[in-house]
Design a protein around this motif. Structure first.
Motif, PDB file in Angstrom:
ATOM      1  N   VAL A  92       0.851  -1.190   0.000  1.00 23.69           N
ATOM      2  CA  VAL A  92       0.000   0.000   0.000  1.00 23.69           C
ATOM      3  C   VAL A  92       0.890   1.245   0.000  1.00 23.69           C
ATOM      4  N   SER A  93       0.528   2.168  -0.827  1.00 18.18           N
ATOM      5  CA  SER A  93       1.439   3.265  -1.126  1.00 18.18           C
ATOM      6  C   SER A  93       1.194   4.508  -0.271  1.00 18.18           C
ATOM      7  N   GLU A  94       2.177   5.320  -0.157  1.00 16.16           N
ATOM      8  CA  GLU A  94       2.058   6.611   0.495  1.00 16.16           C
ATOM      9  C   GLU A  94       2.107   7.707  -0.550  1.00 16.16           C
ATOM     10  N   PHE A  95       1.500   8.806  -0.238  1.00 14.66           N
ATOM     11  CA  PHE A  95       1.619   9.952  -1.115  1.00 14.66           C
ATOM     12  C   PHE A  95       2.787  10.796  -0.692  1.00 14.66           C
ATOM     13  N   ASP A  96       3.512  11.271  -1.673  1.00 14.80           N
ATOM     14  CA  ASP A  96       4.742  11.993  -1.376  1.00 14.80           C
ATOM     15  C   ASP A  96       4.539  13.121  -0.369  1.00 14.80           C
ATOM     16  N   TRP A  97       3.484  13.920  -0.562  1.00 16.02           N
ATOM     17  CA  TRP A  97       3.343  15.072   0.326  1.00 16.02           C
ATOM     18  C   TRP A  97       3.029  14.649   1.755  1.00 16.02           C
ATOM     19  N   ILE A  98       2.381  13.508   1.911  1.00 17.67           N
ATOM     20  CA  ILE A  98       2.106  13.038   3.266  1.00 17.67           C
ATOM     21  C   ILE A  98       3.385  12.530   3.917  1.00 17.67           C
ATOM     22  N   ARG A 129       6.286  13.461   3.363  1.00 17.45           N
ATOM     23  CA  ARG A 129       7.091  14.624   3.748  1.00 17.45           C
ATOM     24  C   ARG A 129       6.735  15.125   5.136  1.00 17.45           C
ATOM     25  N   TYR A 130       5.448  15.145   5.454  1.00 18.10           N
ATOM     26  CA  TYR A 130       5.039  15.613   6.777  1.00 18.10           C
ATOM     27  C   TYR A 130       5.457  14.653   7.879  1.00 18.10           C
ATOM     28  N   PHE A 131       5.439  13.366   7.562  1.00 18.34           N
ATOM     29  CA  PHE A 131       5.699  12.386   8.612  1.00 18.34           C
ATOM     30  C   PHE A 131       7.179  12.056   8.798  1.00 18.34           C
ATOM     31  N   ALA A 132       7.974  12.214   7.749  1.00 11.57           N
ATOM     32  CA  ALA A 132       9.389  11.844   7.846  1.00 11.57           C
ATOM     33  C   ALA A 132      10.098  12.538   9.018  1.00 11.57           C
ATOM     34  N   PRO A 133       9.821  13.832   9.287  1.00 12.64           N
ATOM     35  CA  PRO A 133      10.508  14.476  10.420  1.00 12.64           C
ATOM     36  C   PRO A 133      10.155  13.873  11.784  1.00 12.64           C
ATOM     37  N   VAL A 158      -0.170  16.121  12.318  1.00  8.08           N
ATOM     38  CA  VAL A 158       1.264  15.952  12.586  1.00  8.08           C
ATOM     39  C   VAL A 158       1.706  16.800  13.782  1.00  8.08           C
ATOM     40  N   THR A 159       1.136  17.996  13.902  1.00 10.02           N
ATOM     41  CA  THR A 159       1.459  18.847  15.053  1.00 10.02           C
ATOM     42  C   THR A 159       1.117  18.143  16.363  1.00 10.02           C
ATOM     43  N   GLY A 160      -0.053  17.485  16.376  1.00 11.07           N
ATOM     44  CA  GLY A 160      -0.451  16.745  17.580  1.00 11.07           C
ATOM     45  C   GLY A 160       0.515  15.622  17.901  1.00 11.07           C
ATOM     46  N   LEU A 171     -10.518  11.483   0.118  1.00  7.43           N
ATOM     47  CA  LEU A 171      -9.791  12.180  -0.942  1.00  7.43           C
ATOM     48  C   LEU A 171      -9.806  13.694  -0.767  1.00  7.43           C
ATOM     49  N   ASP A 172     -10.855  14.232  -0.116  1.00  5.21           N
ATOM     50  CA  ASP A 172     -10.969  15.689  -0.006  1.00  5.21           C
ATOM     51  C   ASP A 172     -10.293  16.250   1.241  1.00  5.21           C
ATOM     52  N   ILE A 173      -9.461  15.442   1.894  1.00 10.93           N
ATOM     53  CA  ILE A 173      -8.788  15.939   3.098  1.00 10.93           C
ATOM     54  C   ILE A 173      -7.850  17.080   2.703  1.00 10.93           C
ATOM     55  N   SER A 174      -7.707  18.076   3.571  1.00 13.23           N
ATOM     56  CA  SER A 174      -6.844  19.215   3.247  1.00 13.23           C
ATOM     57  C   SER A 174      -5.446  19.017   3.802  1.00 13.23           C
ATOM     58  N   GLU A 175      -4.505  19.706   3.197  1.00 20.91           N
ATOM     59  CA  GLU A 175      -3.137  19.672   3.709  1.00 20.91           C
ATOM     60  C   GLU A 175      -3.103  20.245   5.134  1.00 20.91           C
TER      61      GLU A 175
END
Lengths: 316, 316
Positions: free
Chosen positions: B1-7, B9-13, B100-102, B89-93
């Motif tokens: 199951v794949s990840e989306f690049d922009w997501i 990016r948020y989680f890698a840190p 991620v902040t939480g 699909l309509d979730i916002s950045e």
């Protein structure tokens, strides 16, 4: 998050001692000395990763096997898994029974046991997540970032079976039991993966499509990968379809869900790989080369670089 | 199951070295010598475990904390977690950023790091699952099945805060920031739980309600538990509401989501527990006794057994 008694009853027989009979808050696992843990997590949800009316045993097996495929790609020996299962309120006991049947046979087949998890209601599609835990000798995990310039690029099995199987499941291609089965029931290379330790320099499983996943391996290893179309291996069934509908070739190159292994190994390991292929009865094909640079090039029948429109299956 | 690049990016840190930058198929963890692993998995989904319009940071924290609470109940030191995140699909950045902040602040607060997981689309409500991994000294995990006849039954914190907070969230009780916060942001007893090793004979967290969870502990340990109503501790805010609406008392006894610890310990450990309560600033209250037999009895103000209509929150 709570479990329902009748569900726990179905799952308790799947547990090993680590699961404490599913009657505690957590699983308890004593890692083997000298081993490291490989841990992977994948979720599936109806309407995205499977069809709501797929057989529950098939859904269970797909979920477990996509996780086992990650362990296989890392050269890990499967040990246990935790399952989060989210079901609509109108789910039948029959469905749960079918799901458990699928897990039962796969636990025996792949040597993994249930350690824990939870079940709950969802106001939406059937959704489930598994975290699978395996062990490797310390320092021996097959990583994505170890490919060396001069290595050969290999893959196991045939390409595109699952992508065509999905088309069949969608009614867009004529029925074919073999290909449909390959889509519904991926076959993680659990045995072969463990035997690639000490041979492969980098390894991953092909879940998002050959070209896209090769791109991930190239990026992680900081190398360029060249894939030769004329070296690719297809099942007889896929070859038959491609002969009649060559326009499906790009779908095979980019289609996901094959769950075969993509790995690199030094040229010097060629004989070892031939022996391994014979011993495990798994097709291993040299499909390309590892060079300096970055990215993936697909070379056509005449060695010319191909332009690919459809280079990977986007889940999102 | 794949990840989306922009997501990703948020989680890698959020990852530690075990996460391999979220760029491999799995996490790699080297267990500490002499330790055993405690592994727990819990999922939450909008409309069942939280409200779709809850702040994404709160949703993330609830998810992580219900898992941390299981580790706490087992006396385990949190190490890492894997996250499966299923989003419409309509979730916002912005939503993902909030989520991620939480996680970021809770990782620091509770000393746990992201090791891996996956993100994918769901054709339904926001759904997420976490598998959390902690370590205990070999043989030292606090289990549910260790309660001894003659032990004292204890719980941490105040009872019913989350059940009343949920009523406030539903608009059925007057606003109260403290109780609402206790519902939205459980406070797993991660520090205290580890300090109970060597003191408690059995332990679990209160997630489904005091009476129901006490029933689980009684069954696992094969003992009878008696809970004395007059010994129960409530926050000032809960006490105020109960004074005005005593009919909410059963809700507090049976309501879930408090994520406090319920444990048993020998009478001889009483002084040690008083010292521990002072040191950790966590209220620890003796609420009952462990005897021969089975099941849970709740004794009223005059010592008479109570009939309880609402003895636990059913998720399903």
């Amino acid at each position: 998050v709570s479990e329902f008694d009748w569900i726990t009853r179905y799952f308790a027989p799947l547990t090993s001692k680590e699961g404490l009979g599913l009657r505690d808050d957590a699983a308890l696992f004593k890692p083997s000395a000298g081993k490291e843990l490989v841990i992977t997590s994948d979720a599936i949800t109806a309407g995205i990763h499977f069809f709501e009316d797929d057989a529950p045993a098939s859904i269970a097996q797909k979920l477990l096997r996509v996780n086992l495929s990650d362990l296989a790609a890392k050269g890990a020996e499967p040990r246990g898994y935790l399952l989060s299962l989210l079901l609509p309120l109108d789910i039948s006991e029959n469905w749960v029974e079918g799901f458990v049947t699928g897990l039962t046979s796969d636990q025996i087949r792949f040597g993994i046991e249930l350690w824990g998890g939870d079940t709950s209601q969802i106001k939406g599609p059937i959704t489930a997540s598994i975290t699978a835990i395996g062990e490797v000798q310390s320092g021996q995990m097959l990583r994505r970032d170890g490919a060396q310039i001069g290595d050969i690029l290999y893959m196991t099995g045939g390409l595109g079976n699952a992508a065509l199987g999905l088309k069949i499941r969608q009614g867009e291609l004529e029925p074919n039991d073999y290909l449909l089965d390959r889509y519904l029931h991926p076959r993680p290379q659990v045995d072969l993966g463990q035997r690639l330790v000490g041979i492969a320099t980098a390894s991953m499983d092909i879940s998002d499509g050959l070209v896209q996943d090769a791109g991930h391996l190239a990026k992680a290893s900081d190398v360029a990968l060249a894939i030769n179309v004329k070296q690719l291996t297809f099942s007889r069934e896929t070859r038959d379809i491609l002969n009649k509908q060559p326009e499906l070739f790009e779908l095979c190159l980019g289609g996901g869900d094959d769950y075969e292994l993509l790995f690199t190994a030094p040229l010097a390991k060629k004989e070892e790989l031939i022996t391994l292929s014979e011993k495990t009865e798994v097709t291993i094909t040299a499909i390309g080369t590892v060079g300096e640079g970055n990215g993936v090039t697909v070379l056509g029948e005449g060695g010319e670089p191909l332009e690919l429109a459809n280079i990977g299956w986007q889940h999102f």
